[in-house]
Design a protein around this motif. Structure first.
Motif, PDB file in Angstrom:
ATOM      1  N   PHE A 283       3.856   6.093   2.579  1.00 52.96           N
ATOM      2  CA  PHE A 283       4.095   4.687   2.891  1.00 52.96           C
ATOM      3  C   PHE A 283       3.038   3.804   2.210  1.00 52.96           C
ATOM      4  O   PHE A 283       3.366   2.806   1.565  1.00 52.96           O
ATOM      5  CB  PHE A 283       4.076   4.473   4.407  1.00 52.96           C
ATOM      6  CG  PHE A 283       3.962   3.041   4.821  1.00 52.96           C
ATOM      7  CD1 PHE A 283       5.069   2.207   4.800  1.00 52.96           C
ATOM      8  CD2 PHE A 283       2.731   2.510   5.211  1.00 52.96           C
ATOM      9  CE1 PHE A 283       4.959   0.865   5.167  1.00 52.96           C
ATOM     10  CE2 PHE A 283       2.620   1.178   5.584  1.00 52.96           C
ATOM     11  CZ  PHE A 283       3.737   0.357   5.559  1.00 52.96           C
ATOM     12  N   ARG A 284       1.781   4.181   2.368  1.00 52.58           N
ATOM     13  CA  ARG A 284       0.701   3.388   1.783  1.00 52.58           C
ATOM     14  C   ARG A 284       0.798   3.364   0.257  1.00 52.58           C
ATOM     15  O   ARG A 284       0.651   2.309  -0.379  1.00 52.58           O
ATOM     16  CB  ARG A 284      -0.653   3.943   2.211  1.00 52.58           C
ATOM     17  CG  ARG A 284      -0.972   3.736   3.701  1.00 52.58           C
ATOM     18  CD  ARG A 284      -2.295   4.403   4.056  1.00 52.58           C
ATOM     19  NE  ARG A 284      -2.667   4.217   5.441  1.00 52.58           N
ATOM     20  CZ  ARG A 284      -3.340   3.162   5.918  1.00 52.58           C
ATOM     21  NH1 ARG A 284      -3.713   2.192   5.081  1.00 52.58           N
ATOM     22  NH2 ARG A 284      -3.636   3.068   7.197  1.00 52.58           N
ATOM     23  N   LEU A 285       1.034   4.525  -0.345  1.00 55.78           N
ATOM     24  CA  LEU A 285       1.095   4.624  -1.799  1.00 55.78           C
ATOM     25  C   LEU A 285       2.253   3.807  -2.373  1.00 55.78           C
ATOM     26  O   LEU A 285       2.074   3.008  -3.309  1.00 55.78           O
ATOM     27  CB  LEU A 285       1.244   6.093  -2.212  1.00 55.78           C
ATOM     28  CG  LEU A 285       1.465   6.357  -3.706  1.00 55.78           C
ATOM     29  CD1 LEU A 285       0.197   6.039  -4.493  1.00 55.78           C
ATOM     30  CD2 LEU A 285       1.890   7.806  -3.952  1.00 55.78           C
ATOM     31  N   LEU A 286       3.442   4.001  -1.818  1.00 56.91           N
ATOM     32  CA  LEU A 286       4.614   3.331  -2.360  1.00 56.91           C
ATOM     33  C   LEU A 286       4.563   1.819  -2.128  1.00 56.91           C
ATOM     34  O   LEU A 286       4.977   1.035  -2.993  1.00 56.91           O
ATOM     35  CB  LEU A 286       5.882   3.918  -1.739  1.00 56.91           C
ATOM     36  CG  LEU A 286       6.156   5.396  -2.062  1.00 56.91           C
ATOM     37  CD1 LEU A 286       7.396   5.879  -1.326  1.00 56.91           C
ATOM     38  CD2 LEU A 286       6.314   5.616  -3.566  1.00 56.91           C
ATOM     39  N   TRP A 287       4.057   1.396  -0.961  1.00 55.06           N
ATOM     40  CA  TRP A 287       3.958  -0.031  -0.689  1.00 55.06           C
ATOM     41  C   TRP A 287       2.981  -0.703  -1.662  1.00 55.06           C
ATOM     42  O   TRP A 287       3.236  -1.801  -2.165  1.00 55.06           O
ATOM     43  CB  TRP A 287       3.519  -0.248   0.761  1.00 55.06           C
ATOM     44  CG  TRP A 287       3.468  -1.679   1.194  1.00 55.06           C
ATOM     45  CD1 TRP A 287       2.378  -2.382   1.627  1.00 55.06           C
ATOM     46  CD2 TRP A 287       4.566  -2.597   1.266  1.00 55.06           C
ATOM     47  NE1 TRP A 287       2.723  -3.665   1.959  1.00 55.06           N
ATOM     48  CE2 TRP A 287       4.071  -3.834   1.741  1.00 55.06           C
ATOM     49  CE3 TRP A 287       5.928  -2.501   0.962  1.00 55.06           C
ATOM     50  CZ2 TRP A 287       4.870  -4.950   1.931  1.00 55.06           C
ATOM     51  CZ3 TRP A 287       6.739  -3.616   1.142  1.00 55.06           C
ATOM     52  CH2 TRP A 287       6.216  -4.820   1.621  1.00 55.06           C
ATOM     53  N   ARG A 288       1.891  -0.001  -1.949  1.00 53.98           N
ATOM     54  CA  ARG A 288       0.911  -0.536  -2.905  1.00 53.98           C
ATOM     55  C   ARG A 288       1.522  -0.606  -4.309  1.00 53.98           C
ATOM     56  O   ARG A 288       1.336  -1.583  -5.027  1.00 53.98           O
ATOM     57  CB  ARG A 288      -0.345   0.330  -2.913  1.00 53.98           C
ATOM     58  CG  ARG A 288      -1.469  -0.231  -3.799  1.00 53.98           C
ATOM     59  CD  ARG A 288      -2.748   0.547  -3.638  1.00 53.98           C
ATOM     60  NE  ARG A 288      -2.624   1.931  -4.066  1.00 53.98           N
ATOM     61  CZ  ARG A 288      -2.632   2.979  -3.256  1.00 53.98           C
ATOM     62  NH1 ARG A 288      -2.754   2.806  -1.946  1.00 53.98           N
ATOM     63  NH2 ARG A 288      -2.519   4.203  -3.724  1.00 53.98           N
ATOM     64  N   GLU A 289       2.271   0.425  -4.697  1.00 55.24           N
ATOM     65  CA  GLU A 289       2.899   0.436  -6.021  1.00 55.24           C
ATOM     66  C   GLU A 289       3.925  -0.683  -6.163  1.00 55.24           C
ATOM     67  O   GLU A 289       4.166  -1.181  -7.272  1.00 55.24           O
ATOM     68  CB  GLU A 289       3.565   1.789  -6.280  1.00 55.24           C
ATOM     69  CG  GLU A 289       2.580   2.922  -6.531  1.00 55.24           C
ATOM     70  CD  GLU A 289       3.287   4.226  -6.854  1.00 55.24           C
ATOM     71  OE1 GLU A 289       4.535   4.279  -6.691  1.00 55.24           O
ATOM     72  OE2 GLU A 289       2.605   5.192  -7.253  1.00 55.24           O
ATOM     73  N   LEU A 290       4.516  -1.095  -5.043  1.00 54.06           N
ATOM     74  CA  LEU A 290       5.501  -2.166  -5.067  1.00 54.06           C
ATOM     75  C   LEU A 290       4.857  -3.554  -5.006  1.00 54.06           C
ATOM     76  O   LEU A 290       5.554  -4.561  -4.953  1.00 54.06           O
ATOM     77  CB  LEU A 290       6.474  -2.007  -3.896  1.00 54.06           C
ATOM     78  CG  LEU A 290       7.522  -0.904  -4.059  1.00 54.06           C
ATOM     79  CD1 LEU A 290       8.174  -0.570  -2.715  1.00 54.06           C
ATOM     80  CD2 LEU A 290       8.583  -1.310  -5.078  1.00 54.06           C
ATOM     81  N   GLY A 291       3.539  -3.579  -4.996  1.00 59.89           N
ATOM     82  CA  GLY A 291       2.835  -4.857  -4.998  1.00 59.89           C
ATOM     83  C   GLY A 291       2.558  -5.424  -3.629  1.00 59.89           C
ATOM     84  O   GLY A 291       2.099  -6.566  -3.514  1.00 59.89           O
ATOM     85  N   GLY A 292       2.794  -4.644  -2.583  1.00 61.07           N
ATOM     86  CA  GLY A 292       2.521  -5.116  -1.240  1.00 61.07           C
ATOM     87  C   GLY A 292       1.113  -4.757  -0.807  1.00 61.07           C
ATOM     88  O   GLY A 292       0.448  -3.911  -1.409  1.00 61.07           O
ATOM     89  N   SER A 293       0.649  -5.393   0.249  1.00 59.69           N
ATOM     90  CA  SER A 293      -0.666  -5.070   0.798  1.00 59.69           C
ATOM     91  C   SER A 293      -0.508  -4.683   2.264  1.00 59.69           C
ATOM     92  O   SER A 293       0.380  -5.179   2.959  1.00 59.69           O
ATOM     93  CB  SER A 293      -1.623  -6.264   0.664  1.00 59.69           C
ATOM     94  OG  SER A 293      -1.127  -7.384   1.370  1.00 59.69           O
ATOM     95  N   PHE A 294      -1.397  -3.804   2.707  1.00 60.29           N
ATOM     96  CA  PHE A 294      -1.345  -3.293   4.075  1.00 60.29           C
ATOM     97  C   PHE A 294      -2.753  -3.370   4.644  1.00 60.29           C
ATOM     98  O   PHE A 294      -3.678  -2.720   4.141  1.00 60.29           O
ATOM     99  CB  PHE A 294      -0.830  -1.851   4.064  1.00 60.29           C
ATOM    100  CG  PHE A 294      -0.694  -1.240   5.434  1.00 60.29           C
ATOM    101  CD1 PHE A 294       0.264  -1.692   6.316  1.00 60.29           C
ATOM    102  CD2 PHE A 294      -1.529  -0.206   5.833  1.00 60.29           C
ATOM    103  CE1 PHE A 294       0.401  -1.132   7.578  1.00 60.29           C
ATOM    104  CE2 PHE A 294      -1.409   0.354   7.085  1.00 60.29           C
ATOM    105  CZ  PHE A 294      -0.437  -0.102   7.969  1.00 60.29           C
ATOM    106  N   THR A 295      -2.927  -4.177   5.700  1.00 55.96           N
ATOM    107  CA  THR A 295      -4.274  -4.451   6.198  1.00 55.96           C
ATOM    108  C   THR A 295      -4.576  -3.778   7.536  1.00 55.96           C
ATOM    109  O   THR A 295      -5.723  -3.802   7.983  1.00 55.96           O
ATOM    110  CB  THR A 295      -4.464  -5.968   6.373  1.00 55.96           C
ATOM    111  OG1 THR A 295      -3.489  -6.464   7.313  1.00 55.96           O
ATOM    112  CG2 THR A 295      -4.300  -6.685   5.045  1.00 55.96           C
ATOM    113  N   GLY A 296      -3.577  -3.188   8.154  1.00 49.91           N
ATOM    114  CA  GLY A 296      -3.783  -2.650   9.493  1.00 49.91           C
ATOM    115  C   GLY A 296      -3.773  -1.134   9.551  1.00 49.91           C
ATOM    116  O   GLY A 296      -4.227  -0.456   8.633  1.00 49.91           O
ATOM    117  N   LYS A 297      -3.209  -0.628  10.644  1.00 50.52           N
ATOM    118  CA  LYS A 297      -3.161   0.807  10.891  1.00 50.52           C
ATOM    119  C   LYS A 297      -1.714   1.264  11.050  1.00 50.52           C
ATOM    120  O   LYS A 297      -0.821   0.483  11.359  1.00 50.52           O
ATOM    121  CB  LYS A 297      -3.943   1.150  12.161  1.00 50.52           C
ATOM    122  CG  LYS A 297      -5.426   0.836  12.098  1.00 50.52           C
ATOM    123  CD  LYS A 297      -6.101   1.215  13.415  1.00 50.52           C
ATOM    124  CE  LYS A 297      -7.604   0.915  13.370  1.00 50.52           C
ATOM    125  NZ  LYS A 297      -8.267   1.262  14.659  1.00 50.52           N
TER     126      LYS A 297
END
Length: 487
Positions: A283-297
């Motif tokens: 989830f973290r890898l693919l979301w980052r590759e899609l240009g999204g950011s994830f700040t929580g847990k």
């Protein structure tokens, strides 16, 4: 008593001419009445004798569909069927849930929690895991891309709701100590890519070395050691050792072995992370590759009853799932399908125990009592699972008579063509003439399914051996299928 048996046997053979058939039925009625080869045609009896296996280890049922029984040996004896147990699981699920059953994986948000112009979700993003056994990394990528298309850029927390299943996680190393092998994967309501990582080995002929790559390249995972290069002719499947080791930095996979360069590029699939850990990392890898950011847990929780669906993924239908399960003998998919049956027709959260009760109820409603059946986890990867050849033959006959027969039969491996049977029975007389499920464990060999004879008649066949030397039965099982295709 011995004299009476001997005389009766002679009378039966003399009266019937085709006494092999009648005597086989008589032997099934009187346990221990005869040696196994006495209930077989001569060509099979010699092959069975050559195996060196004891008669007590074998159970066989051969039944012409719509016709007489040809053979029954220790038919009611409970046996461990290994992966042939997948037939029970998939038939129960198919007949109860239907061929078009699908799994859904949803992203949801709380009512009114719309993202602002910067694409930031104010509250958490919820993931409702549906127990999809066929959710692949590409599917998760598409699902996340749907979020980006809807304008979501930043996610605070991800709350994963796995409540469709109970605590179903297992220790992958508990069964046989091979905790890195994909066949030992634990089931999970949110399972991606069967829980396995791909290790790609690319050849470098100039430097004469193998270049290993982890796919996907997740943080905290690294490779150590090397696979040696050989200039020999490729002997077959690459023999590579892989040992996951937990370190302070994450997980290190230690490599070893020697592979001939002539084998060319190859891939191995291994377990290194738990299902929840792998799903989160992807989830973290693919979301980052899609240009999204994830700040929580990423945390466990429940989806609010009034949550709004933001994006969804629907799985392929159940028919495609059982085709993967039976043709390729996919253990973790079989486990998950059994749990799904329990969740849909029993109580949630589903467990293997509650799901087994549901499966037995489904079979009983079809007149299949199967009193000796221990389904266990539904995959056959078990020392406790058991079923009789008679019960399996009855179930296969019931499936044949069902409108769902084409869907079920097409899930089985075709002799000499695909699945676990692609390298067996490739002679002109047997190629493509049988749809079978195989089973193999230490001390267990089994095969069951449908065979078409040269006359056009169809037969149900079940053969199971439980013995420390069970592997010796392979020639007999192949001869058994060959005998039926010639009829």
């Amino acid at each position: 008593m011995t004299s009476w048996i001997s005389q009766s046997r002679k009378r039966i053979t003399r009266w019937m001419g085709a006494g092999v058939v009648l005597f086989a039925s008589f032997a099934a009625i009187v346990p221990g009445f005869a040696r196994a080869q006495d209930a077989m045609p001569a060509e099979l009896a010699s092959t069975w004798k050559a195996s060196g296996l004891p008669d007590s280890a074998l159970s066989v049922v051969v039944q012409e569909l719509g016709g007489p029984r040809l053979m029954a040996i220790n038919a009611d004896e409970p046996r461990n069927p290994a992966s042939v147990m997948k037939l029970v699981t998939t038939w129960a699920a198919l007949s109860e849930l239907g061929p078009n059953y699908i799994w859904r994986t949803d992203f949801l948000i709380e009512p009114g929690d719309r993202y602002n112009t910067d694409g930031v979700l104010k509250g958490p993003l919820y993931l409702r895991a549906g127990g999809d056994p066929y959710l692949m990394m590409k599917d998760l990528w598409v699902l996340l891309r749907e979020l980006r298309l809807r304008g979501v850029k930043m996610i605070n927390d991800l709350v994963v709701d796995r409540s469709i299943f109970g605590d179903v996680s297992i220790d992958p190393g508990a069964f046989d100590g091979a905790g890195d092998r994909a066949y030992n994967a634990s089931p999970d309501a949110f399972m991606v890519g069967f829980g396995a990582l791909r290790l790609l080995f690319a050849p470098d002929p100039v430097a004469q070395k193998w270049i290993p790559v982890i796919d996907p390249p997740l943080p905290g995972l690294r490779l150590e050691g090397q696979v040696n290069w050989s200039t020999a002719r490729c002997p077959g499947p690459p023999a590579v050792t892989t040992e996951p080791v937990l370190t302070q930095q994450g997980v290190t996979i230690r490599l070893g072995g020697t592979v001939a360069g002539s084998c060319g590029e190859f891939s191995l699939y291994r377990l290194a992370l738990s299902q929840p850990e792998l799903a989160e990392a992807l989830f973290r890898l693919l979301w980052r590759e899609l240009g999204g950011s994830f700040t929580g847990k990423v945390r466990a929780g429940k989806v609010p009853a009034d949550a709004v669906v933001l994006a969804s993924h629907e799985s392929p239908p159940l028919t495609e799932a059982i085709r993967q399960i039976n043709k390729q003998s996919n253990n973790v998919m079989a486990r998950t399908v059994l749990l799904t049956l329990g969740a849909e027709r029993g109580a949630r959260p589903a467990t293997p125990q509650t799901s087994e009760i549901v499966a037995k109820s489904v079979l009983a409603s079809q007149g299949l009592s199967m009193p000796e059946l221990i389904l266990d986890n539904g995959s056959g990867l078990s020392r406790n699972g058991q079923v009789s050849a008679q019960s399996l033959a009855s179930m296969l006959t019931a499936a044949w008579q069902s409108p769902l027969m084409p869907e079920f039969m097409s899930s089985l491996a075709i002799a000499g063509i695909d699945g676990t049977m692609r390298r067996r029975l490739r002679d002109d007389g047997t190629l493509g003439m049988a749809h079978l499920k195989t089973g193999s464990l230490r001390d267990v060999r089994a095969v069951a399914g449908y065979v078409q004879g040269a006359s056009g008649k169809r037969y149900v066949v079940v053969s199971m051996v439980n013995d420390p030397k069970a592997a010796a039965v392979r020639a007999f099982n192949d001869a058994l299928i060959g005998w039926l295709t010639s009829k």
